[in-house]
Design a protein around this motif. Sequence first.
Motif, mmCIF file in Angstrom:
data_model
loop_
_atom_site.group_PDB
_atom_site.id
_atom_site.type_symbol
_atom_site.label_atom_id
_atom_site.label_comp_id
_atom_site.label_asym_id
_atom_site.label_seq_id
_atom_site.Cartn_x
_atom_site.Cartn_y
_atom_site.Cartn_z
ATOM 1 N N GLN A 172 53.987 49.988 46.213
ATOM 2 C CA GLN A 172 55.349 49.668 46.641
ATOM 3 C C GLN A 172 55.359 48.565 47.696
ATOM 4 N N ILE A 173 54.317 48.554 48.534
ATOM 5 C CA ILE A 173 54.238 47.565 49.612
ATOM 6 C C ILE A 173 53.686 46.238 49.098
ATOM 7 N N LYS A 174 52.599 46.323 48.342
ATOM 8 C CA LYS A 174 51.938 45.114 47.846
ATOM 9 C C LYS A 174 51.429 45.388 46.439
ATOM 10 N N PRO A 175 52.244 45.106 45.411
ATOM 11 C CA PRO A 175 51.927 45.501 44.029
ATOM 12 C C PRO A 175 50.621 44.928 43.482
ATOM 13 N N GLN A 176 50.184 43.770 43.966
ATOM 14 C CA GLN A 176 49.021 43.115 43.373
ATOM 15 C C GLN A 176 47.689 43.539 43.986
ATOM 16 N N THR A 177 47.712 44.420 44.987
ATOM 17 C CA THR A 177 46.462 44.823 45.634
ATOM 18 C C THR A 177 45.569 45.583 44.651
ATOM 19 N N PRO A 178 44.339 45.151 44.441
ATOM 20 C CA PRO A 178 43.434 45.869 43.528
ATOM 21 C C PRO A 178 43.078 47.247 44.088
ATOM 22 N N ILE A 179 43.009 48.241 43.206
ATOM 23 C CA ILE A 179 42.686 49.608 43.599
ATOM 24 C C ILE A 179 41.617 50.172 42.669
ATOM 25 N N ILE A 180 40.585 50.759 43.274
ATOM 26 C CA ILE A 180 39.569 51.502 42.528
ATOM 27 C C ILE A 180 39.589 52.936 43.050
ATOM 28 N N PHE A 181 39.703 53.907 42.143
ATOM 29 C CA PHE A 181 39.694 55.312 42.533
ATOM 30 C C PHE A 181 38.278 55.885 42.494
ATOM 31 N N LEU A 182 37.997 56.765 43.454
ATOM 32 C CA LEU A 182 36.764 57.557 43.466
ATOM 33 C C LEU A 182 37.157 59.019 43.329
ATOM 34 N N THR A 183 36.440 59.768 42.505
ATOM 35 C CA THR A 183 36.779 61.177 42.365
ATOM 36 C C THR A 183 35.571 61.991 41.956
ATOM 37 N N ALA A 184 35.595 63.267 42.343
ATOM 38 C CA ALA A 184 34.556 64.194 41.903
ATOM 39 C C ALA A 184 34.906 64.769 40.543
ATOM 40 N N LYS A 185 36.130 64.543 40.090
ATOM 41 C CA LYS A 185 36.568 65.067 38.800
ATOM 42 C C LYS A 185 36.286 64.073 37.681
ATOM 43 N N ALA A 186 36.020 64.604 36.508
ATOM 44 C CA ALA A 186 35.791 63.730 35.350
ATOM 45 C C ALA A 186 36.796 64.025 34.246
ATOM 46 N N PHE A 187 37.920 64.668 34.616
ATOM 47 C CA PHE A 187 38.887 65.039 33.603
ATOM 48 C C PHE A 187 39.680 63.839 33.121
ATOM 49 N N LYS A 188 39.899 63.799 31.825
ATOM 50 C CA LYS A 188 40.594 62.668 31.216
ATOM 51 C C LYS A 188 41.989 62.478 31.790
ATOM 52 N N ASP A 189 42.700 63.588 32.072
ATOM 53 C CA ASP A 189 44.063 63.483 32.583
ATOM 54 C C ASP A 189 44.100 62.764 33.931
ATOM 55 N N ASP A 190 43.108 63.018 34.778
ATOM 56 C CA ASP A 190 43.058 62.343 36.073
ATOM 57 C C ASP A 190 42.832 60.851 35.898
ATOM 58 N N ILE A 191 41.941 60.516 34.973
ATOM 59 C CA ILE A 191 41.651 59.107 34.721
ATOM 60 C C ILE A 191 42.896 58.401 34.203
ATOM 61 N N LEU A 192 43.593 59.054 33.265
ATOM 62 C CA LEU A 192 44.818 58.461 32.730
ATOM 63 C C LEU A 192 45.878 58.308 33.812
ATOM 64 N N GLU A 193 45.990 59.314 34.687
ATOM 65 C CA GLU A 193 46.958 59.236 35.777
ATOM 66 C C GLU A 193 46.663 58.046 36.676
ATOM 67 N N GLY A 194 45.365 57.850 36.968
ATOM 68 C CA GLY A 194 44.982 56.723 37.804
ATOM 69 C C GLY A 194 45.369 55.393 37.200
ATOM 70 N N PHE A 195 45.141 55.238 35.915
ATOM 71 C CA PHE A 195 45.466 53.967 35.277
ATOM 72 C C PHE A 195 46.977 53.794 35.095
ATOM 73 N N LYS A 196 47.711 54.900 34.939
ATOM 74 C CA LYS A 196 49.171 54.801 34.890
ATOM 75 C C LYS A 196 49.725 54.258 36.201
ATOM 76 N N LEU A 197 49.040 54.577 37.296
ATOM 77 C CA LEU A 197 49.467 54.095 38.605
ATOM 78 C C LEU A 197 49.041 52.653 38.855
ATOM 79 N N GLY A 198 48.342 52.077 37.898
ATOM 80 C CA GLY A 198 47.942 50.684 38.028
ATOM 81 C C GLY A 198 46.563 50.481 38.601
ATOM 82 N N ALA A 199 45.723 51.519 38.531
ATOM 83 C CA ALA A 199 44.367 51.371 39.046
ATOM 84 C C ALA A 199 43.625 50.291 38.257
ATOM 85 N N ASP A 200 42.758 49.579 38.940
ATOM 86 C CA ASP A 200 41.961 48.546 38.290
ATOM 87 C C ASP A 200 40.640 49.097 37.773
#
Length: 235
Positions: free
Chosen positions: A75-103
């Motif tokens: 919302q503040i800076k739409p073009q900022t690149p984002i990489i998520f780190l997680t202990a989970k390997a569930f597909k739904d979490d990965i999809l959620e991350g990319f829906k939010l615009g994760a790189d």
Amino acid sequence: MMNTEERLSVLLCEDDENLGVLLREYLQAKGFEPELCTDGEAGYNAFTNGKFDICILDVMMPKKDGFTLAKEIRQIKPQTPIIFLTAKAFKDDILEGFKLGADDYMTKPFSMEELVFRMEAVLRRVRGQKTKESTFYRLGQYTFDTQKQLLSHAGEQVKLTTKENELLSLLCAHRNEVLQRDFALKTIWVDDNYFNARSMDVYITKLRKHLKDDEQIEIINIHGKGYKLIAPEDE
């Protein structure tokens, strides 16, 4: 690696303090300027008060999780690149991350070296392949312009497809080194499933044909690991 004269700024949000400190020190050694936050609220405050080239966000954090923080950053800076780190390997979490615009998205445990490779790949894409090294390569008798997606040889030019361009760019960035197969798949195709793996093999075959007129150039299979672009180093 990234040009150490640039020293790009990294917002690093990781609630495991030991891992966070290790990552911060590693990123500093690689020429980045990371700011470590151990919860989502601290990450938000740091982002609003600073200027960051890329954000590395743990998904599960106290006070504010990584997904919520990513929404606020977008919302503040739409073009900022984002990489998520997680202990989970569930597909739904990965999809959620990319829906939010994760790189990109990395599952713990992971190689810190691979994290830096992925950061550099994301930065090359998001920042328009800014550095000279990442926009133009000499490969023996060939020249490769990544921005124009042109491979030139003896006055003739081949317009590469987007996937060919991205794959050859990765190979060039790892010239005369092993490009890990799963790293290339996740960087370009996002998912390292069977069908994407077969697709990448097809593109490797196409690139070999494009580069066949210089016997100094070769893309070889490294069994069980990936590919290696054999090519003279730039002078």
